[in-house]
Design a protein around this motif. Sequence first.
Motif, PDB file in Angstrom:
ATOM      1  N   LYS A  37       1.037  23.574  -4.991  1.00 48.53           N
ATOM      2  CA  LYS A  37       0.954  23.248  -3.813  1.00 48.53           C
ATOM      3  C   LYS A  37       0.598  24.948  -2.985  1.00 48.53           C
ATOM      4  O   LYS A  37      -0.269  25.182  -2.510  1.00 48.53           O
ATOM      5  N   THR A  38       2.197  25.221  -2.791  1.00 45.31           N
ATOM      6  CA  THR A  38       2.173  26.434  -2.368  1.00 45.31           C
ATOM      7  C   THR A  38       3.352  27.591  -3.058  1.00 45.31           C
ATOM      8  O   THR A  38       3.688  27.272  -3.154  1.00 45.31           O
ATOM      9  N   PRO A  39       2.838  28.968  -3.028  1.00 45.38           N
ATOM     10  CA  PRO A  39       3.886  29.744  -3.442  1.00 45.38           C
ATOM     11  C   PRO A  39       5.384  29.348  -3.257  1.00 45.38           C
ATOM     12  O   PRO A  39       6.498  29.417  -3.963  1.00 45.38           O
TER      13      PRO A  39
ATOM     14  N   PRO B   8       2.457  16.028  -0.183  1.00 42.71           N
ATOM     15  CA  PRO B   8       2.016  14.807   0.231  1.00 42.71           C
ATOM     16  C   PRO B   8       1.184  13.853   0.351  1.00 42.71           C
ATOM     17  O   PRO B   8       1.337  12.582  -0.426  1.00 42.71           O
ATOM     18  N   ASP B   9      -0.064  14.220   0.541  1.00 39.56           N
ATOM     19  CA  ASP B   9      -1.119  13.951   0.289  1.00 39.56           C
ATOM     20  C   ASP B   9      -1.448  13.793  -1.985  1.00 39.56           C
ATOM     21  O   ASP B   9      -1.816  11.898  -2.215  1.00 39.56           O
TER      22      ASP B   9
ATOM     23  N   ALA C 265       1.107  10.581  -3.237  1.00 40.86           N
ATOM     24  CA  ALA C 265       0.538   9.234  -2.100  1.00 40.86           C
ATOM     25  C   ALA C 265      -0.440   8.964  -2.964  1.00 40.86           C
ATOM     26  O   ALA C 265      -0.695   8.014  -3.900  1.00 40.86           O
ATOM     27  N   ASN C 266      -1.471   9.798  -4.156  1.00 33.90           N
ATOM     28  CA  ASN C 266      -2.214   9.453  -4.661  1.00 33.90           C
ATOM     29  C   ASN C 266      -2.019   8.668  -5.633  1.00 33.90           C
ATOM     30  O   ASN C 266      -2.865   8.386  -6.866  1.00 33.90           O
ATOM     31  N   LEU C 267      -1.513   9.839  -6.251  1.00 30.23           N
ATOM     32  CA  LEU C 267      -0.361  10.226  -7.606  1.00 30.23           C
ATOM     33  C   LEU C 267       0.003   8.114  -7.689  1.00 30.23           C
ATOM     34  O   LEU C 267      -0.309   7.317  -8.523  1.00 30.23           O
ATOM     35  N   ILE C 268       0.585   8.010  -6.516  1.00 27.57           N
ATOM     36  CA  ILE C 268       1.126   6.453  -6.532  1.00 27.57           C
ATOM     37  C   ILE C 268       0.276   5.488  -6.141  1.00 27.57           C
ATOM     38  O   ILE C 268       0.331   3.991  -6.879  1.00 27.57           O
ATOM     39  N   ASP C 269      -1.130   5.846  -5.693  1.00 29.02           N
ATOM     40  CA  ASP C 269      -2.017   4.811  -4.839  1.00 29.02           C
ATOM     41  C   ASP C 269      -3.158   4.477  -6.756  1.00 29.02           C
ATOM     42  O   ASP C 269      -3.164   3.518  -6.649  1.00 29.02           O
TER      43      ASP C 269
ATOM     44  N   LYS D  82       5.222  13.391   8.588  1.00 28.31           N
ATOM     45  CA  LYS D  82       4.660  12.246   8.998  1.00 28.31           C
ATOM     46  C   LYS D  82       2.859  12.072   7.601  1.00 28.31           C
ATOM     47  O   LYS D  82       2.928  10.725   8.236  1.00 28.31           O
ATOM     48  N   VAL D  83       2.787  12.873   7.303  1.00 29.46           N
ATOM     49  CA  VAL D  83       1.409  12.713   6.375  1.00 29.46           C
ATOM     50  C   VAL D  83       1.988  11.721   5.614  1.00 29.46           C
ATOM     51  O   VAL D  83       1.346  10.129   4.936  1.00 29.46           O
TER      52      VAL D  83
END
Length: 326
Positions: free
Chosen positions: A30-32, A202-203, A206-210, A240-241
């Motif tokens: 995601k980020t360093p 988080p997105d 969540a995409n992996l889980i879905d 929150k996302v």
Amino acid sequence: MTNMYRALRRRLLTPAMSETKVSVRGFHEKTPEGTELLETVGRMFLTGYGYAAESRRPLDAEAQLEALPVRFRGFAYEGAAMGFAVRDGLPLGSRRSVAEFLTGRAGSHSYMVYVGVGWALARLPRFRWPAVTANVPDDLLRGLVLDGYGFHQAYFHPDKYVHGQYREPSFPWPADIGQAGIDEIIDQGIGRAMWFVGGADPDYVANLIDKFPKDRHSDLYSGAALAATYAGGVDERELKVFWDRAGEHRAFVAQASAFAATARSRAGLVVPHNELATRVLCGMSVADATDVSLRNQPDGPVGGDVPAYTVWRRRIAEEFRALGQC
């Protein structure tokens, strides 16, 4: 036992630090800053594992573990527990290392210790498991051994367990728990590992889980929430996302966040991120979330095929529903 022999044992038993690098594992970045955090968690885990591999007696590792940074100390205790469990599972092991470890300061880290034992099961042949599981008699916390096993498999074999959505066809331990109950807790461990596989994004997580079958979503979201609270790697907006993406599974997101808060509180390892996470995911402070968790803890055997740990999780989730937090 000489210092040279113990150093050799550490070298032979301890995985290479490079195994914790996100680029080596092929995880999402995601980020360093996020990558550095997750890699630090891995390094601290292996640092604790190394202390266990080299120590003459389990309690000898305490001073080194206690000197590590507060935010990462729990992961080091988890790694040390894996190391001692592996030693117990070796043909010439003492079979009492984990039990002795828990008599010291590791007792306040018992949640992480039981998770570490699950890592060891994933590395040992199954015929050696009885030498290890004899040290985890607690009917409630032995569920965390299954969580640790699931985490290990998803972390080291993400193509199979995460992207391939593989589920163990049968699991031999504990013998008195039905397979469905075992699957739920292993899925929590897989979900916890997915927080790392997904780079604390988080997105992405969540995409992996879905993509999994819907009947697995609740446990996977729960595991990811536990990691989001305990390990961190996200700010308030990202939490929150994740909360929004969890949708109908929010009660178990709150449950897992409260459980992570409990683990941190018992060990005296609460850091600012934990407070942020419980405020977003539980709607309350770490102290209040811990109270919800502890007052719903079964105080004796629950009977039947449903693990005591699962009963605990469900009770916590129900309270959060009753409080209107979900």
